[in-house]
Design an enzyme around this catalytic site. Structure first.
Site: not given
Ligand code: PGA
Length: 221
Positions: A11, A13, A97, A146, A152, A182
């Protein structure tokens, strides 16, 4: 769907210019055939068509998904992207999300409409839930667990807890569950457990192609 597992979803973003994305598709695409599972890449909507053309030309094993779709079908909805407009380009759509829920006030009702529109266009929803109690619309098959604290932050859930939440989710419905939050190359293998957690949803560690290849390679161990 006849995909093979594990499912690894990137993803991006609101990241990457077209040049950066094209390079990523080249680099990861050249390694994708070595991976026994399924790799789904979700770039910004602006580059779905160009990504589709590129992957088609390369006969790539990478599969395209979108990060979101409209709750509306085609019509007078300025700025929206209707499911039927991208149905030829993508096989999957992330829906619900937590960034959409938080920043765009997407409610359970809105998300149920998005799932309905995706399915009407033969797009498979990957429905994000924040915990085992999050409402899940009917007919959802793919659920991404999630937890907000893990997105993040560099602070993932423990594999044990993620697997326990997955078991609780699967007690609610016949879901294929993936984990996101993460995930990196080191911790990826610990989350995966066949029939419990069958895939990963990755943002931060998906952006750099070499890092992502490492995650994918470790996910087959
Ligand atoms: P991340 O985000 O891998 O940066 O923790 C996961 C997500 O937002 O789907």
């Amino acid at each position: 769907m006849n995909e093979s597992f594990p499912l690894v979803v990137a993803n991006f973003k609101a990241n990457k210019t077209w040049d950066e994305l094209a390079l990523w598709l080249d680099v990861v695409g050249s390694k994708a055939s070595e991976f026994p599972g399924t790799i789904i890449v979700c770039p910004t909507a602006a580059f779905l068509a160009s990504s589709y053309q590129k992957l088609k030309t390369q006969n790539s094993k990478l599969i395209l998904g979108t990060q979101d779709i409209s709750r509306f079908e085609q019509g007078a909805y300025t700025g929206e992207l209707a499911a039927s407009q991208i149905a030829d380009l993508v096989k999957y759509s992330i829906i619900g999300h937590s960034e959409r829920r938080q920043n765009f006030a997407e409610t359970d009702e809105v998300l149920a409409q998005k799932v309905k529109n995706a399915q009407a266009a033969n797009i498979v929803p990957i429905f994000c839930v924040q915990d085992e109690n999050t409402s899940i619309p009917d007919q959802v098959t793919y659920v991404a667990y999630e937890p907000i604290f893990a997105i993040g932050t560099g602070n993932p859930d423990t594999p044990q807890n993620a697997q326990m939440i997955s078991a609780k989710l699967r007690a609610r419905g016949d879901y294929i569950v993936i984990y996101g939050g993460s995930v990196n190359a080191q911790n990826a293998p610990a989350f995966l457990k066949k029939g419990v957690i069958d895939g990963l949803l990755i943002a931060t560690s998906s952006l750099d192609p070499q890092t992502f290849i490492q995650v994918v390679q470790n996910s087959t161990q």
